[in-house]
Design a protein around this motif. Structure first.
Motif, short mmCIF file in Angstrom:
data_model
loop_
_atom_site.label_atom_id
_atom_site.label_comp_id
_atom_site.label_asym_id
_atom_site.label_seq_id
_atom_site.Cartn_x
_atom_site.Cartn_y
_atom_site.Cartn_z
N LYS A 39 2.04 -4.67 7.92
CA LYS A 39 1.57 -5.25 9.17
C LYS A 39 0.05 -5.21 9.25
N ARG A 40 -0.51 -6.03 10.14
CA ARG A 40 -1.95 -6.07 10.33
C ARG A 40 -2.27 -6.13 11.81
N LEU A 41 -3.11 -5.20 12.24
CA LEU A 41 -3.66 -5.21 13.60
C LEU A 41 -5.14 -5.50 13.51
N HIS A 42 -5.59 -6.56 14.18
CA HIS A 42 -7.01 -6.92 14.18
C HIS A 42 -7.63 -6.51 15.50
N ALA A 43 -8.85 -5.97 15.42
CA ALA A 43 -9.61 -5.64 16.63
C ALA A 43 -11.09 -5.71 16.30
N GLU A 44 -11.90 -5.88 17.33
CA GLU A 44 -13.35 -5.94 17.16
C GLU A 44 -14.01 -4.97 18.12
N LEU A 58 -18.43 -5.27 15.13
CA LEU A 58 -17.78 -4.77 13.93
C LEU A 58 -16.32 -5.21 13.98
N LYS A 59 -15.90 -5.97 12.98
CA LYS A 59 -14.51 -6.44 12.91
C LYS A 59 -13.70 -5.50 12.01
N MET A 60 -12.47 -5.24 12.41
CA MET A 60 -11.63 -4.39 11.57
C MET A 60 -10.19 -4.86 11.59
N ASP A 61 -9.58 -4.74 10.44
CA ASP A 61 -8.16 -5.05 10.28
C ASP A 61 -7.47 -3.78 9.79
N ILE A 62 -6.50 -3.32 10.56
CA ILE A 62 -5.74 -2.14 10.19
C ILE A 62 -4.45 -2.60 9.53
N VAL A 63 -4.29 -2.25 8.27
CA VAL A 63 -3.13 -2.65 7.49
C VAL A 63 -2.23 -1.44 7.31
N TYR A 64 -0.97 -1.58 7.65
CA TYR A 64 -0.06 -0.44 7.61
C TYR A 64 1.37 -0.91 7.36
N ASP A 65 2.22 0.03 6.94
CA ASP A 65 3.64 -0.25 6.74
C ASP A 65 4.37 0.17 8.00
N LEU A 105 0.86 -1.17 0.00
CA LEU A 105 0.00 0.00 0.00
C LEU A 105 0.90 1.22 0.00
N PRO A 106 0.36 2.39 -0.36
CA PRO A 106 1.20 3.59 -0.35
C PRO A 106 1.84 3.80 1.02
N ALA A 107 3.05 4.27 1.04
CA ALA A 107 3.79 4.39 2.29
C ALA A 107 3.15 5.37 3.26
N ASN A 108 2.37 6.32 2.73
CA ASN A 108 1.78 7.33 3.61
C ASN A 108 0.34 7.01 4.00
N ARG A 109 -0.11 5.75 3.74
CA ARG A 109 -1.50 5.41 4.00
C ARG A 109 -1.61 4.14 4.83
N MET A 110 -2.58 4.11 5.75
CA MET A 110 -2.95 2.87 6.41
C MET A 110 -4.42 2.60 6.06
N ASP A 111 -4.74 1.33 5.89
CA ASP A 111 -6.08 0.95 5.45
C ASP A 111 -6.86 0.25 6.56
N TYR A 112 -8.15 0.58 6.63
CA TYR A 112 -9.07 -0.09 7.54
C TYR A 112 -9.98 -1.00 6.73
N HIS A 113 -9.91 -2.29 7.02
CA HIS A 113 -10.79 -3.28 6.39
C HIS A 113 -11.86 -3.67 7.42
N PHE A 114 -13.13 -3.42 7.06
CA PHE A 114 -14.23 -3.69 7.99
C PHE A 114 -15.02 -4.92 7.56
N SER A 115 -15.60 -5.60 8.55
CA SER A 115 -16.47 -6.75 8.31
C SER A 115 -17.61 -6.72 9.33
N TRP A 116 -18.82 -7.01 8.84
CA TRP A 116 -20.01 -7.09 9.71
C TRP A 116 -20.98 -8.08 9.09
N ASP A 117 -21.60 -8.91 9.93
CA ASP A 117 -22.50 -9.93 9.40
C ASP A 117 -23.94 -9.46 9.27
#
Length: 506
Positions: free
Chosen positions: A114-119, A51-58, A33-45
């Motif tokens: 890297k990936r940080l998962h939290a709910e 609400l589940k989220m995965d934070i993806v970052y460098d 991913l771009p070096a200056n960006r972190m992404d939030y991936h959300f999931s909900w049933d």
């Protein structure tokens, strides 16, 4: 502390296994991913309160990254960190949790993505005395209903390398209406990128609901979206909002001479709790959101108008502050401009205007036990005292009314507060919308009030808390002040017409 946190209250719904078969899924695989960006991936049933989220970052070759979750002062959410659960990391990284400081510290074993998962558990709380604060300042998730602001999910990061946040849904209920305030027409799986700043990333609204209704209007070349809910059975507010859209929105856009936006969005969604009629709202970039119960009345009309007006004052045109000491502008000036345009659009009568000026502001402020408290005392008391909560609104609205009169008098009726604010708005645009200062405010207003020491007035009236003595101040001929035990009361002089004072043909 363990690298994985599990909270027993994260329960599974009886029918979640059935709903999962109808979920839309986007494969979660992100290796760069771009070096200056972190992404939030959300999931909900669509059924559970989770609400589940995965934070993806460098990791940027750093040994560790510190995430901070929650804003406990917002709405008195002192236990906001407790709604996080199932926090974990992969690839050999290690966690350290510091609940007192609301910190999640990820120790990296090596560089890379890297990936940080939290709910987040967004279930409704049972404290009925705290409903407005809970639904306004924490995520609300129920079967078939998800509503959250960015500041309720995005974490602060002690790293200046990140200037953008990416938002995307990996799993979501198929066919359930969804809107994100950055683009009302975006689909859940569409990547949205927002600036990673104190204000911009926090002022993002995401809502997904089986009862969500989206109506589109065109004013000029700008699409406007009205979001309401089919579940509203409390007095036909959605229908009355359509009249509001057709009267107030064109008026305030004309006031600001501003069509330079890709869209505008209004969201009016009932509170999930069944409470007495009430309303709370928040302005967003190109949008606003209110939560409510009960039918549309004058107070709700005023609150909605206030939030729409925040699209300019308080959001795009912000006064720099440290501890709410300048909320007299961000909130109080905004309140006056909303009142100005409610009157210009015909949604407020002369009686409505005078009632709000007098009962809601002049009398309330000049009799308040905290009326002379300094501006830098507001933040510490804002969420624990109704008097402090109202202080910046009342103080700023009264000062805006005063300045409007002084500008009209100095220009012999040729200029109003609108001309000053338009000039301030254009000035701030040229400066890159960087939040105005007292120096900016005073420099722009100087031509409209020659010889007047506005800087000293701001210091005395707004920051130090001195009351404006209207017995010594002149108003335009249409207004007059009377006094009851020193408390000012404004009225219209004989023959004066408010619709001419706040002329719609700006």
């Amino acid at each position: 502390m363990s690298a994985i946190i599990n909270y027993s209250r994260f329960k599974k719904h009886l029918f979640s296994s059935l709903v999962l078969s109808f979920l839309c899924s986007v494969s979660f695989a992100q290796s760069q991913l771009p070096a200056n960006r972190m992404d939030y991936h959300f999931s909900w049933d669509g059924v559970s309160t989770i609400l589940k989220m995965d934070i993806v970052y460098d990791s940027h070759d750093k040994d560790s990254t510190v995430f901070v979750y929650g804003h406990p002062r917002a709405g008195g959410q002192s236990h906001i960190f407790d709604i996080l659960g199932n926090v974990n990391v992969k690839d050999g990284d290690h966690l350290k949790i510091n609940p007192t400081e609301r910190q999640i510290i990820v120790h990296h074993t090596g560089p890379g993505i890297k990936r940080l998962h939290a709910e987040i558990d967004g279930k409704l709380l049972s404290d009925m005395s705290h409903v407005l604060a809970d639904e306004a300042f924490r995520p609300t998730i129920d079967p078939g209903f998800l509503y959250t602001m960015g500041f309720q999910v995005f974490m602060e990061v002690a790293d200046t390398a990140y200037s953008k946040i990416g938002i995307v849904w990996d799993n979501y209920p198929a066919g359930m209406p969804y809107v994100i305030s950055t683009d009302p027409m975006a689909k859940p799986g569409d990547l949205q990128v927002v600036p990673f700043t104190e204000s911009d990333n926090k002022l993002v609204l995401m809502q997904m609901s089986k009862d969500l209704v989206v109506d589109k209007y065109m004013f000029g070349k700008t699409p406007h979206y009205l979001l309401t809910s089919k579940s509203d059975s409390t007095g036909g507010l959605p229908d009355k909002l359509k009249s509001f859209m057709n009267k107030y929105i064109p008026t305030i856009r004309s006031f600001w001479a501003d069509d330079d936006v890709p869209f505008y969005m209004m969201s009016a969604i009932p509170l999930q709790h069944d409470v007495a009629p009430t309303m709370t709202g928040m302005g967003l970039p190109n949008a606003f959101s209110v939560r409510y119960r009960g039918p549309m009345n004058l107070e709700k009309t005023r609150v909605i108008a206030h939030e729409v007006s925040h699209n300019w004052v308080g959001v795009r045109l912000q006064y720099k502050e440290v501890a709410m000491e300048n909320n007299w502008f961000n909130e109080g000036f905004n309140d006056y401009i909303a009142l100005y345009n409610l009157s210009a659009s015909g949604l407020f009568t002369q009686e409505n205007f005078l009632d709000h000026m007098n009962k809601g502001n002049l009398t309330a402020h000049y009799t308040s036990p905290v009326r002379t408290m300094p501006g830098d005392s507001i933040q510490a008391n804002f969420f624990i005292s109704e008097y402090y909560e109202n202080l910046p609104y009342q103080r700023g609205l009264i000062y805006a009314f005063y300045l409007d009169n002084q500008i009209r008098l100095a220009s012999k009726g040729k200029k109003t507060i609108r001309h000053f604010l338009l000039a301030l708005f254009q000035y701030d645009k040229k400066q890159g919308m960087r939040k105005i200062t007292a120096e900016d405010f005073c420099a722009v207003i100087a031509p409209y009030l020659p010889g007047k020491n506005v800087a000293e007035e701001i210091k005395r009236y707004m920051l130090q808390g001195e009351l404006i003595d209207f017995s010594k101040e002149k108003l335009i001929p249409e207004f007059k002040m009377t006094f009851n035990n020193g408390v000012p009361n404004v009225s219209l002089t004989a023959g004066a017409q408010l619709n001419k004072v706040f002329a719609k043909n700006f």
